[in-house]
Design a protein around this motif. Structure first.
Motif, PDB file in Angstrom:
ATOM      1  N   TYR A 185      31.237  47.274  36.627  1.00  0.00           N
ATOM      2  CA  TYR A 185      31.773  46.573  37.819  1.00  0.00           C
ATOM      3  C   TYR A 185      30.507  45.924  38.423  1.00  0.00           C
ATOM      4  CZ  TYR A 185      36.294  49.131  37.176  1.00  0.00           C
ATOM      5  OH  TYR A 185      37.304  49.755  36.780  1.00  0.00           O
ATOM      6  N   GLU A 209      35.112  40.092  30.778  1.00  0.00           N
ATOM      7  CA  GLU A 209      35.962  39.167  31.814  1.00  0.00           C
ATOM      8  C   GLU A 209      35.685  37.863  31.835  1.00  0.00           C
ATOM      9  OE1 GLU A 209      39.052  40.564  33.305  1.00  0.00           O
ATOM     10  OE2 GLU A 209      38.218  42.199  31.738  1.00  0.00           O
ATOM     11  N   LEU A 225      35.367  43.615  38.027  1.00  0.00           N
ATOM     12  CA  LEU A 225      35.453  44.175  36.647  1.00  0.00           C
ATOM     13  C   LEU A 225      34.486  43.190  35.939  1.00  0.00           C
ATOM     14  CD1 LEU A 225      35.881  46.334  34.472  1.00  0.00           C
ATOM     15  CD2 LEU A 225      37.989  44.898  33.939  1.00  0.00           C
ATOM     16  N   PHE A 253      33.791  51.131  32.001  1.00  0.00           N
ATOM     17  CA  PHE A 253      33.882  49.877  32.409  1.00  0.00           C
ATOM     18  C   PHE A 253      32.622  49.630  33.486  1.00  0.00           C
ATOM     19  CE2 PHE A 253      38.701  49.514  31.602  1.00  0.00           C
ATOM     20  CZ  PHE A 253      38.891  50.774  31.283  1.00  0.00           C
ATOM     21  N   ILE A 273      28.366  49.119  39.278  1.00  0.00           N
ATOM     22  CA  ILE A 273      28.993  50.412  39.172  1.00  0.00           C
ATOM     23  C   ILE A 273      29.767  50.607  37.787  1.00  0.00           C
ATOM     24  CG2 ILE A 273      30.525  52.376  40.428  1.00  0.00           C
ATOM     25  CD1 ILE A 273      30.462  50.539  42.703  1.00  0.00           C
ATOM     26  N   GLN A 299      32.915  43.568  49.886  1.00  0.00           N
ATOM     27  CA  GLN A 299      33.879  43.165  48.809  1.00  0.00           C
ATOM     28  C   GLN A 299      34.456  44.192  47.687  1.00  0.00           C
ATOM     29  OE1 GLN A 299      33.340  39.548  47.024  1.00  0.00           O
ATOM     30  NE2 GLN A 299      32.265  38.519  48.601  1.00  0.00           N
ATOM     31  N   SER A 300      35.361  43.953  47.291  1.00  0.00           N
ATOM     32  CA  SER A 300      35.948  44.886  46.348  1.00  0.00           C
ATOM     33  C   SER A 300      35.210  45.061  44.991  1.00  0.00           C
ATOM     34  CB  SER A 300      37.561  44.636  46.041  1.00  0.00           C
ATOM     35  OG  SER A 300      38.032  45.701  45.156  1.00  0.00           O
ATOM     36  N   LEU A 301      35.585  45.743  44.042  1.00  0.00           N
ATOM     37  CA  LEU A 301      34.782  46.086  42.950  1.00  0.00           C
ATOM     38  C   LEU A 301      35.154  44.744  41.783  1.00  0.00           C
ATOM     39  CD1 LEU A 301      34.572  48.845  44.004  1.00  0.00           C
ATOM     40  CD2 LEU A 301      34.195  49.585  41.830  1.00  0.00           C
ATOM     41  N   PHE A 346      25.371  45.144  43.363  1.00  0.00           N
ATOM     42  CA  PHE A 346      25.662  46.632  43.287  1.00  0.00           C
ATOM     43  C   PHE A 346      26.396  46.633  42.182  1.00  0.00           C
ATOM     44  CE2 PHE A 346      25.171  50.827  44.765  1.00  0.00           C
ATOM     45  CZ  PHE A 346      26.352  51.436  44.508  1.00  0.00           C
ATOM     46  N   GLN A 372      29.399  44.693  42.415  1.00  0.00           N
ATOM     47  CA  GLN A 372      30.404  44.624  43.830  1.00  0.00           C
ATOM     48  C   GLN A 372      29.342  44.005  44.791  1.00  0.00           C
ATOM     49  OE1 GLN A 372      31.002  48.459  45.874  1.00  0.00           O
ATOM     50  NE2 GLN A 372      32.724  47.698  46.821  1.00  0.00           N
ATOM     51  N   PHE A 373      29.864  42.824  45.401  1.00  0.00           N
ATOM     52  CA  PHE A 373      29.124  42.135  46.407  1.00  0.00           C
ATOM     53  C   PHE A 373      29.372  42.867  47.601  1.00  0.00           C
ATOM     54  CE2 PHE A 373      27.228  38.842  44.049  1.00  0.00           C
ATOM     55  CZ  PHE A 373      28.168  38.597  43.041  1.00  0.00           C
ATOM     56  N   PRO A 374      28.454  42.708  48.610  1.00  0.00           N
ATOM     57  CA  PRO A 374      28.745  43.309  50.005  1.00  0.00           C
ATOM     58  C   PRO A 374      29.865  43.116  50.710  1.00  0.00           C
ATOM     59  CG  PRO A 374      26.358  42.464  49.969  1.00  0.00           C
ATOM     60  CD  PRO A 374      27.307  41.830  48.691  1.00  0.00           C
ATOM     61  N   PHE A 410      33.621  57.539  38.458  1.00  0.00           N
ATOM     62  CA  PHE A 410      32.610  56.426  38.795  1.00  0.00           C
ATOM     63  C   PHE A 410      31.539  57.159  38.814  1.00  0.00           C
ATOM     64  CE2 PHE A 410      35.134  52.613  39.752  1.00  0.00           C
ATOM     65  CZ  PHE A 410      36.544  53.003  39.713  1.00  0.00           C
ATOM     66  N   GLY A 411      30.277  56.271  38.479  1.00  0.00           N
ATOM     67  CA  GLY A 411      28.871  56.723  38.669  1.00  0.00           C
ATOM     68  C   GLY A 411      28.601  56.376  39.886  1.00  0.00           C
ATOM     69  N   SER A 412      27.449  56.565  40.297  1.00  0.00           N
ATOM     70  CA  SER A 412      27.058  56.337  41.780  1.00  0.00           C
ATOM     71  C   SER A 412      26.553  55.018  42.043  1.00  0.00           C
ATOM     72  CB  SER A 412      25.900  57.417  42.145  1.00  0.00           C
ATOM     73  OG  SER A 412      24.625  57.289  41.415  1.00  0.00           O
TER      74      SER A 412
END
Lengths: 117, 115
Positions: free
Chosen positions: A36, A59, A46, A34, A93, A42-44, A91, A38-40, A108-110
């Protein structure tokens, strides 16, 4: 334990260029990965589901021609941001499903911090 | 569609004290997993604890435990003896085996542990 390696950790690119982000499962096979965004603070969010040997499922609202996903092997998925623009700075992920002893788990990757200038 | 709600955007706790983070979810599925993930400033997502819906016993992992109320669709996380290293964003997440294998995340709770 299961490890997902994501590279690069951060990248700066010029507007209009393309950037490739790699996600590798190091000690297990990942038929599904998957991606994702991610904005500052905020949640991930997809973006897409990557399946080995088949086309990714995006999506709603995600431009598949801008965010190209390739899952050519059981251990590698790549996300290419094409013709990047400053609004693509974010960001990113990846994660992979890992069927370990405890049942379903996601590793998860870093993450990759992309800055488009 | 499944939804996950975390009603506490931010929380703080004193070091060594106990704090509980709330999470509710909505689903019509019967077989599913619930997770709590921690995202420290490094932004690496770290699994804190996992609960299978068919298990009545609440999961525990050292200082972390959950209160899983299936009928109420509630899945709270209790952190005991809070440590400075617990400062992070905490995300509640849902996964259904009968669905698309996607993780559905809540919006997160920012936890700050104060010395």
């Amino acid at each position: 334990g299961a490890v997902v390696s994501q590279h690069p950790s951060w990248v700066i690119c010029k507007s209009g260029t393309s950037v490739k982000i790699e996600c590798r499962s190091l000690d297990f096979q990942a038929t599904t990965m998957f991606w994702y965004r991610q904005f500052p603070k905020q949640s991930l969010m997809l973006m897409a589901t990557s399946n080995e040997g088949s086309k990714a499922t995006y999506e709603q609202g995600v431009e598949k021609d801008k965010f190209l996903i390739n899952h050519a092997s059981l251990t590698l998925s790549t996300l290419t941001v094409t013709s990047a623009h400053p609004e693509d700075s974010s960001f990113y992920i990846c994660s992979a499903i890992n069927l370990g002893q405890g049942g379903y788990g996601y590793t998860f990757g870093s993450g990759t911090r992309l800055t488009v200038v | 569609a499944q939804t996950v709600t975390q009603s506490q955007p931010e929380m703080s706790v004193q070091e060594a004290e106990t704090v509980t983070l709330s999470c509710t979810y909505d689903t019509s599925e019967s077989n599913y997993y619930l997770f709590w993930y921690k995202q420290p400033p490094s932004r690496q997502m770290i699994l804190v604890i996992r609960q299978e819906a068919y298990k009545q016993q609440n999961a525990t992992e050292n200082r972390f435990s959950v209160n899983f109320q299936k009928a109420a669709k509630s899945f709270s996380l209790k952190i005991s003896d809070s440590q400075l290293g617990d400062t992070a964003m905490y995300f509640c997440a849902f996964f259904s085996q009968g669905g698309s294998e996607k993780l559905v995340f809540g919006k997160g709770t920012k936890l700050t542990v104060n010395p």
